[in-house]
Write a protein that holds these residues in place. Structure first.
Motif, PDB file in Angstrom:
ATOM      1  N   GLU A  14     -49.971  46.672  -8.162  1.00  0.00           N
ATOM      2  CA  GLU A  14     -50.398  45.279  -8.191  1.00  0.00           C
ATOM      3  C   GLU A  14     -51.831  45.162  -7.690  1.00  0.00           C
ATOM      4  OE1 GLU A  14     -46.117  42.986  -7.546  1.00  0.00           O
ATOM      5  OE2 GLU A  14     -47.608  43.023  -5.927  1.00  0.00           O
ATOM      6  N   MET A  15     -52.494  44.177  -8.206  1.00  0.00           N
ATOM      7  CA  MET A  15     -53.865  43.904  -7.790  1.00  0.00           C
ATOM      8  C   MET A  15     -53.957  43.827  -6.274  1.00  0.00           C
ATOM      9  SD  MET A  15     -56.238  40.734  -9.017  1.00  0.00           S
ATOM     10  CE  MET A  15     -55.143  39.516  -8.315  1.00  0.00           C
ATOM     11  N   GLY A  16     -54.985  44.450  -5.729  1.00  0.00           N
ATOM     12  CA  GLY A  16     -55.181  44.432  -4.292  1.00  0.00           C
ATOM     13  C   GLY A  16     -54.649  45.652  -3.570  1.00  0.00           C
ATOM     14  N   GLN A  17     -53.795  46.408  -4.234  1.00  0.00           N
ATOM     15  CA  GLN A  17     -53.227  47.589  -3.600  1.00  0.00           C
ATOM     16  C   GLN A  17     -54.195  48.765  -3.692  1.00  0.00           C
ATOM     17  OE1 GLN A  17     -50.126  47.642  -1.960  1.00  0.00           O
ATOM     18  NE2 GLN A  17     -50.497  45.449  -2.231  1.00  0.00           N
ATOM     19  N   GLU A  18     -54.009  49.699  -2.791  1.00  0.00           N
ATOM     20  CA  GLU A  18     -54.789  50.934  -2.812  1.00  0.00           C
ATOM     21  C   GLU A  18     -54.126  51.936  -3.745  1.00  0.00           C
ATOM     22  OE1 GLU A  18     -56.279  52.724   0.934  1.00  0.00           O
ATOM     23  OE2 GLU A  18     -55.124  54.488   0.337  1.00  0.00           O
ATOM     24  N   GLN A  80     -59.749  51.009  -3.813  1.00  0.00           N
ATOM     25  CA  GLN A  80     -59.266  50.101  -2.788  1.00  0.00           C
ATOM     26  C   GLN A  80     -60.234  48.934  -2.616  1.00  0.00           C
ATOM     27  OE1 GLN A  80     -56.747  49.396  -1.007  1.00  0.00           O
ATOM     28  NE2 GLN A  80     -57.614  48.106   0.595  1.00  0.00           N
ATOM     29  N   PRO A  81     -59.826  47.701  -2.913  1.00  0.00           N
ATOM     30  CA  PRO A  81     -58.575  47.306  -3.545  1.00  0.00           C
ATOM     31  C   PRO A  81     -58.647  47.431  -5.058  1.00  0.00           C
ATOM     32  CG  PRO A  81     -59.904  45.383  -3.080  1.00  0.00           C
ATOM     33  CD  PRO A  81     -60.686  46.569  -2.575  1.00  0.00           C
ATOM     34  N   SER A  82     -57.528  47.647  -5.679  1.00  0.00           N
ATOM     35  CA  SER A  82     -57.505  47.786  -7.133  1.00  0.00           C
ATOM     36  C   SER A  82     -57.541  46.411  -7.807  1.00  0.00           C
ATOM     37  CB  SER A  82     -56.259  48.553  -7.569  1.00  0.00           C
ATOM     38  OG  SER A  82     -55.089  47.885  -7.141  1.00  0.00           O
ATOM     39  N   GLU A  83     -58.087  46.397  -9.032  1.00  0.00           N
ATOM     40  CA  GLU A  83     -58.175  45.173  -9.825  1.00  0.00           C
ATOM     41  C   GLU A  83     -57.669  45.475 -11.243  1.00  0.00           C
ATOM     42  OE1 GLU A  83     -62.142  43.630  -9.751  1.00  0.00           O
ATOM     43  OE2 GLU A  83     -62.188  43.419  -7.555  1.00  0.00           O
ATOM     44  N   PRO A  84     -57.241  44.446 -11.966  1.00  0.00           N
ATOM     45  CA  PRO A  84     -56.736  44.683 -13.334  1.00  0.00           C
ATOM     46  C   PRO A  84     -57.730  45.414 -14.223  1.00  0.00           C
ATOM     47  CG  PRO A  84     -56.084  42.509 -12.594  1.00  0.00           C
ATOM     48  CD  PRO A  84     -56.990  43.058 -11.519  1.00  0.00           C
ATOM     49  N   ARG A  85     -59.028  45.177 -14.049  1.00  0.00           N
ATOM     50  CA  ARG A  85     -60.019  45.830 -14.898  1.00  0.00           C
ATOM     51  C   ARG A  85     -60.153  47.319 -14.606  1.00  0.00           C
ATOM     52  NH1 ARG A  85     -65.698  44.646 -12.209  1.00  0.00           N
ATOM     53  NH2 ARG A  85     -65.056  43.930 -10.151  1.00  0.00           N
ATOM     54  N   ASP A  86     -59.496  47.805 -13.573  1.00  0.00           N
ATOM     55  CA  ASP A  86     -59.483  49.238 -13.290  1.00  0.00           C
ATOM     56  C   ASP A  86     -58.451  49.970 -14.139  1.00  0.00           C
ATOM     57  OD1 ASP A  86     -59.803  48.454  -9.765  1.00  0.00           O
ATOM     58  OD2 ASP A  86     -61.363  48.683 -11.284  1.00  0.00           O
ATOM     59  N   SER A 100     -71.487  74.476 -17.143  1.00  0.00           N
ATOM     60  CA  SER A 100     -70.734  75.325 -18.058  1.00  0.00           C
ATOM     61  C   SER A 100     -70.478  74.601 -19.370  1.00  0.00           C
ATOM     62  CB  SER A 100     -69.411  75.716 -17.411  1.00  0.00           C
ATOM     63  OG  SER A 100     -68.612  76.451 -18.306  1.00  0.00           O
ATOM     64  N   TYR A 101     -70.471  75.341 -20.466  1.00  0.00           N
ATOM     65  CA  TYR A 101     -70.260  74.702 -21.766  1.00  0.00           C
ATOM     66  C   TYR A 101     -68.832  74.200 -21.933  1.00  0.00           C
ATOM     67  CZ  TYR A 101     -68.190  79.204 -23.119  1.00  0.00           C
ATOM     68  OH  TYR A 101     -67.422  80.321 -23.174  1.00  0.00           O
ATOM     69  N   GLU A 102     -67.911  74.734 -21.150  1.00  0.00           N
ATOM     70  CA  GLU A 102     -66.521  74.349 -21.321  1.00  0.00           C
ATOM     71  C   GLU A 102     -65.975  73.709 -20.053  1.00  0.00           C
ATOM     72  OE1 GLU A 102     -64.008  77.429 -22.807  1.00  0.00           O
ATOM     73  OE2 GLU A 102     -62.318  76.048 -23.121  1.00  0.00           O
ATOM     74  N   GLN A 103     -65.616  72.456 -20.189  1.00  0.00           N
ATOM     75  CA  GLN A 103     -64.888  71.781 -19.124  1.00  0.00           C
ATOM     76  C   GLN A 103     -63.419  71.739 -19.520  1.00  0.00           C
ATOM     77  OE1 GLN A 103     -66.581  67.948 -18.149  1.00  0.00           O
ATOM     78  NE2 GLN A 103     -68.585  68.803 -17.672  1.00  0.00           N
ATOM     79  N   TYR A 104     -62.572  71.997 -18.562  1.00  0.00           N
ATOM     80  CA  TYR A 104     -61.132  71.989 -18.790  1.00  0.00           C
ATOM     81  C   TYR A 104     -60.571  70.695 -18.202  1.00  0.00           C
ATOM     82  CZ  TYR A 104     -61.675  76.981 -19.752  1.00  0.00           C
ATOM     83  OH  TYR A 104     -62.054  78.190 -20.277  1.00  0.00           O
ATOM     84  N   PHE A 105     -59.980  69.905 -19.078  1.00  0.00           N
ATOM     85  CA  PHE A 105     -59.481  68.600 -18.659  1.00  0.00           C
ATOM     86  C   PHE A 105     -57.998  68.661 -18.302  1.00  0.00           C
ATOM     87  CE2 PHE A 105     -62.739  65.349 -19.613  1.00  0.00           C
ATOM     88  CZ  PHE A 105     -63.707  66.155 -20.190  1.00  0.00           C
ATOM     89  N   GLY A 106     -57.640  67.858 -17.317  1.00  0.00           N
ATOM     90  CA  GLY A 106     -56.237  67.667 -17.000  1.00  0.00           C
ATOM     91  C   GLY A 106     -55.596  66.682 -17.956  1.00  0.00           C
ATOM     92  N   PRO A 107     -54.296  66.423 -17.778  1.00  0.00           N
ATOM     93  CA  PRO A 107     -53.569  65.526 -18.689  1.00  0.00           C
ATOM     94  C   PRO A 107     -53.873  64.054 -18.455  1.00  0.00           C
ATOM     95  CG  PRO A 107     -52.127  66.301 -16.958  1.00  0.00           C
ATOM     96  CD  PRO A 107     -53.419  67.018 -16.780  1.00  0.00           C
ATOM     97  N   GLY A 108     -54.527  63.740 -17.356  1.00  0.00           N
ATOM     98  CA  GLY A 108     -54.885  62.350 -17.087  1.00  0.00           C
ATOM     99  C   GLY A 108     -53.830  61.595 -16.301  1.00  0.00           C
ATOM    100  N   THR A 109     -54.289  60.536 -15.644  1.00  0.00           N
ATOM    101  CA  THR A 109     -53.408  59.583 -14.958  1.00  0.00           C
ATOM    102  C   THR A 109     -53.621  58.226 -15.609  1.00  0.00           C
ATOM    103  OG1 THR A 109     -53.452  60.720 -12.826  1.00  0.00           O
ATOM    104  CG2 THR A 109     -52.900  58.364 -12.819  1.00  0.00           C
ATOM    105  N   ARG A 110     -52.553  57.678 -16.150  1.00  0.00           N
ATOM    106  CA  ARG A 110     -52.654  56.342 -16.751  1.00  0.00           C
ATOM    107  C   ARG A 110     -52.380  55.308 -15.661  1.00  0.00           C
ATOM    108  NH1 ARG A 110     -52.929  54.155 -21.654  1.00  0.00           N
ATOM    109  NH2 ARG A 110     -52.675  56.202 -22.629  1.00  0.00           N
ATOM    110  N   LEU A 111     -53.404  54.541 -15.317  1.00  0.00           N
ATOM    111  CA  LEU A 111     -53.299  53.530 -14.261  1.00  0.00           C
ATOM    112  C   LEU A 111     -53.212  52.141 -14.871  1.00  0.00           C
ATOM    113  CD1 LEU A 111     -53.490  52.603 -11.279  1.00  0.00           C
ATOM    114  CD2 LEU A 111     -55.975  52.560 -11.574  1.00  0.00           C
ATOM    115  N   THR A 112     -52.221  51.406 -14.448  1.00  0.00           N
ATOM    116  CA  THR A 112     -52.077  50.010 -14.843  1.00  0.00           C
ATOM    117  C   THR A 112     -52.058  49.163 -13.589  1.00  0.00           C
ATOM    118  OG1 THR A 112     -50.778  50.638 -16.790  1.00  0.00           O
ATOM    119  CG2 THR A 112     -50.673  48.333 -16.082  1.00  0.00           C
ATOM    120  N   VAL A 113     -52.991  48.227 -13.513  1.00  0.00           N
ATOM    121  CA  VAL A 113     -53.061  47.307 -12.374  1.00  0.00           C
ATOM    122  C   VAL A 113     -52.706  45.909 -12.877  1.00  0.00           C
ATOM    123  CG1 VAL A 113     -54.477  46.386 -10.511  1.00  0.00           C
ATOM    124  CG2 VAL A 113     -54.890  48.708 -11.361  1.00  0.00           C
ATOM    125  N   THR A 114     -51.653  45.360 -12.328  1.00  0.00           N
ATOM    126  CA  THR A 114     -51.174  44.044 -12.806  1.00  0.00           C
ATOM    127  C   THR A 114     -51.624  42.913 -11.885  1.00  0.00           C
ATOM    128  OG1 THR A 114     -49.109  44.278 -11.599  1.00  0.00           O
ATOM    129  CG2 THR A 114     -49.164  45.119 -13.866  1.00  0.00           C
TER     130      THR A 114
END
Lengths: 114, 110
Positions: A14-18, A80-86, A100-114
């Motif tokens: 929720e909005m405002g949370q860390e 901190q604090p989180s907002e919906p636009r984050d 380096s020419y190659e960066q290795y990416f992780g799978p990502g974290t999908r963040l939803t702020v309501t």
């Protein structure tokens, strides 16, 4: 090799949370990058570290965002604090060195702020 | 700002070669051309890079024009798993970060 590990994979808050996102880079890699991806702005570099030291944080949108890398195997991105636009997918990437020419990416974290 | 221009989308038949173009008319002499791709719900993945010679690896071929103002990424036998957004990026080998533009959304059709 397990690749770049990110946790959590999904976060709803929720909005405002860390919010704390975590990343474990590939062992032996000296550089770590945090990116944010949204439909509107695409994939943007937020900050990167070299040998655990922040080198360029010009992409960090505002003071609500902070990142740390206390050791070579762990980094956090905190909002901190989180907002919906984050709401976005946050990717962590690592590479042998900062240009380096190659960066290795992780799978990502999908963040939803309501 | 991204220094490259790519078509927003392309289709390719499965088994055929996929040729993805990229314009980089303002490229400087010591800037490299990189290609990454992003499969849905995954992080971007490095494909190939080059300076002025054509390059080939197990994933793709990179053809750079003689004047270096454009290039083409070739997937020789596209499969359904090659459906992704493909990013063409111009960058110095040292001194710059990767700047991802909107890329080309490639759809490989059965």
């Amino acid at each position: 090799d397990a690749g770049v590990i990110q946790s959590p994979r999904h976060e709803v808050t929720e909005m405002g949370q860390e919010v704390t996102l975590r990343c474990k880079p590939i062992s032996g890699h000296n550089s770590l990058f945090w990116y944010r991806q949204t439909m509107m702005r695409g994939l943007e570099l937020l900050i990167y570290f070299n040998n655990n030291v922040p080198i360029d944080d010009s992409g960090m949108p505002e003071d609500r965002f902070s990142a740390k890398m206390p050791n070579a195997s762990f980094s956090t991105l905190k909002i901190q604090p989180s907002e919906p636009r984050d709401s976005a997918v946050y990717f962590c990437a690592s590479s042998l060195d900062r240009y380096s020419y190659e960066q290795y990416f992780g799978p990502g974290t999908r963040l939803t702020v309501t | 700002d991204a220094k490259t221009t790519q078509p927003p989308s392309m289709d390719c038949a499965e088994g055929r070669a996929a040729n993805l173009p990229c314009n980089h008319s303002t490229i400087s002499g010591n800037e490299y051309v990189y290609w990454y791709r992003q499969i849905h719900s995954q992080g971007p993945q490095y494909i190939i890079h080059g300076l002025k010679n054509n390059e080939t690896n197990e994933m793709a071929s990179l053809i750079i024009t003689e004047d270096r103002k454009s290039s083409t990424l070739i997937l020789p036998h596209a499969t359904l798993r090659d459906t992704a957004v493909y990013y063409c990026i111009v960058r110095l080998n040292y001194g710059q970060n990767f700047v991802f533009g909107p890329g080309t959304r490639l759809s490989v059709l059965p």
